[in-house]
Design an enzyme around this catalytic site. Structure first.
Site, short mmCIF file in Angstrom:
data_model
loop_
_atom_site.label_atom_id
_atom_site.label_comp_id
_atom_site.label_asym_id
_atom_site.label_seq_id
_atom_site.Cartn_x
_atom_site.Cartn_y
_atom_site.Cartn_z
N ASP A 8 0.82 -1.23 0.00
CA ASP A 8 0.00 0.00 0.00
C ASP A 8 0.85 1.28 0.00
OD1 ASP A 8 -2.20 -1.60 0.11
OD2 ASP A 8 -2.57 -1.31 2.25
N HIS A 9 1.97 1.23 0.74
CA HIS A 9 2.78 2.46 0.86
C HIS A 9 3.42 2.88 -0.45
CE1 HIS A 9 2.12 2.62 5.09
NE2 HIS A 9 2.51 1.38 5.22
N ARG A 17 2.00 12.26 -6.28
CA ARG A 17 2.21 13.03 -7.51
C ARG A 17 1.12 12.79 -8.55
NH1 ARG A 17 7.32 15.35 -8.90
NH2 ARG A 17 7.86 16.48 -7.03
N HIS A 42 -4.68 -3.17 0.54
CA HIS A 42 -5.92 -2.80 1.22
C HIS A 42 -6.67 -1.82 0.31
CE1 HIS A 42 -7.82 -1.09 5.21
NE2 HIS A 42 -8.73 -1.41 4.30
N ARG A 48 -7.48 5.71 -0.88
CA ARG A 48 -6.39 6.67 -0.68
C ARG A 48 -5.04 6.14 -1.16
NH1 ARG A 48 -5.76 6.26 5.85
NH2 ARG A 48 -7.95 6.82 5.74
N HIS A 49 -4.88 4.83 -1.25
CA HIS A 49 -3.62 4.34 -1.84
C HIS A 49 -3.88 3.40 -3.02
CE1 HIS A 49 -4.44 1.45 1.34
NE2 HIS A 49 -3.95 2.21 2.30
N GLU A 69 -7.08 -6.92 1.50
CA GLU A 69 -7.65 -6.42 2.76
C GLU A 69 -8.84 -5.56 2.42
OE1 GLU A 69 -5.12 -4.15 5.33
OE2 GLU A 69 -3.62 -5.73 5.27
N THR A 99 -4.12 4.49 9.78
CA THR A 99 -3.98 3.09 9.40
C THR A 99 -5.02 2.30 10.20
OG1 THR A 99 -2.45 1.21 9.26
CG2 THR A 99 -2.14 2.72 11.11
N HIS A 190 0.92 -6.01 11.60
CA HIS A 190 0.71 -4.59 11.92
C HIS A 190 1.78 -4.10 12.90
CE1 HIS A 190 -1.11 -0.71 12.22
NE2 HIS A 190 -2.02 -1.07 11.35
N GLY A 191 2.58 -3.18 12.40
CA GLY A 191 3.61 -2.56 13.24
C GLY A 191 4.84 -3.42 13.44
N HIS A 213 4.92 -1.35 6.36
CA HIS A 213 5.56 -0.05 6.60
C HIS A 213 7.06 -0.17 6.83
CE1 HIS A 213 6.38 3.76 8.77
NE2 HIS A 213 5.60 4.21 7.81
N1 PXP Z 1 -2.23 -6.46 8.43
C1 PXP Z 1 -3.29 -5.64 8.34
C2 PXP Z 1 -4.65 -6.23 8.48
C3 PXP Z 1 -3.13 -4.26 8.12
O1 PXP Z 1 -4.20 -3.45 8.05
C4 PXP Z 1 -1.83 -3.76 7.94
C5 PXP Z 1 -1.62 -2.30 7.65
O2 PXP Z 1 -2.17 -1.98 6.42
C6 PXP Z 1 -0.75 -4.66 8.02
C7 PXP Z 1 -0.97 -5.99 8.29
C8 PXP Z 1 0.67 -4.21 7.83
O3 PXP Z 1 1.01 -3.30 8.84
P1 PXP Z 1 2.38 -2.49 8.74
O4 PXP Z 1 2.29 -1.61 7.53
O5 PXP Z 1 2.42 -1.73 10.02
O6 PXP Z 1 3.48 -3.50 8.60
#
Ligand code: PXP
Length: 236
Positions: A8-9, A17, A42, A48-49, A69, A99, A190-191, A213
């Site tokens: 996504d990032h 841009r 996602h 947004r992304h 997602e 997020t 996540h994180g 991320h």
């Molecule tokens: N799993 C889910 C369900 C998420 O929503 C996210 C963030 O989009 C992630 C994993 C990945 O999290 P991170 O970008 O913090 O590694």
């Protein structure tokens, strides 16, 4: 334990841009070529992304597995039914959040979730529910028909190397055990970053970690020297 990469990032940077760079399809390809077991995107309600076109292209180009997602929105359910990804991960979604901040309240909306995922399961897509590591959420998840849960590791990640780390880690370990006893397979994410990820090995039989991320952040620095050198070459 497998690594699913969330791209996504890359789309966030592209959208800054409004052009085509960096190309998310190419990013997925590089992740797969370097050991990603799946690609996660996602499709948020506000787009947004990742955009619809990205998903329609990724489903054709991905060689591993596309994990979509998504929130409980009818238009996105329609896309999931049409493209038939390998798996979907149902997440809660608030428009204002930066997020996905918390897990899905499965216990509080058991009927709604069970009904929502039924056509997706019937269509042959694996369903995972993104939940906080709490007994009541795990128990409810086991009643929905979903095959997987993805444990939200955000609280553990935030607590890493603080007094709360052990408590948050044990919550994950216990939730995984309960889920497995109830017949669910368990992912997490996540994180997670290059420091806190190692403890995931203390949780038996975790199937896949979904990480975005920290990987994309590191890629900026592992790639920056080359990028500057390449531009200097181009200028010459
Ligand atoms: N799993 C889910 C369900 C998420 O929503 C996210 C963030 O989009 C992630 C994993 C990945 O999290 P991170 O970008 O913090 O590694």
């Amino acid at each position: 334990m497998l690594l699913g990469v969330n791209i996504d990032h890359v789309a966030t940077l592209r959208n800054a841009r409004g052009g085509v760079e960096p190309d998310v399809i190419k990013a997925a390809d590089i992740c797969e070529a370097n050991g990603a077991s799946s690609i996660t995107t996602h499709l948020r309600e506000d787009r947004r992304h990742i955009k619809d076109d990205d998903v329609y292209t990724l489903i054709k180009t991905i060689k591993t597995k596309l994990n979509l997602e998504m929130a409980m929105a009818d238009d996105i359910q329609k896309i999931a039914l049409e493209i038939k990804p390998y798996s979907i991960c149902l997440v809660p979604e608030k428009r204002q959040e930066v997020t996905t901040e918390g897990g899905l309240d499965v216990a509080g909306q058991l009927d709604r979730i069970t009904k929502f995922i039924k056509p997706i399961l019937d269509n042959g897509t694996i369903v995972s529910l993104f939940i906080d590591p709490e007994d009541k959420q795990v128990e409810a998840s086991a009643k929905t028909g979903a095959q997987f849960i993805e444990m939200h590791t955000g609280r553990y990640s935030n607590a890493f190397q603080t007094d709360n780390e052990e408590k948050e880690f044990l919550a994950l370990k216990n939730a995984a055990k309960l889920a497995q006893n109830l017949g669910l397979k368990v992912n997490a994410g996540h994180g997670l970053n290059y420091e806190n990820v190692y403890r995931m090995h203390e949780i038996p039989d975790l199937k896949e970690l979904n990480i975005g991320h920290s990987i994309i952040s590191r890629a900026v620095f592992t790639g920056l020297s080359q990028a500057v050198q390449d531009m200097n070459e181009a200028i010459k």
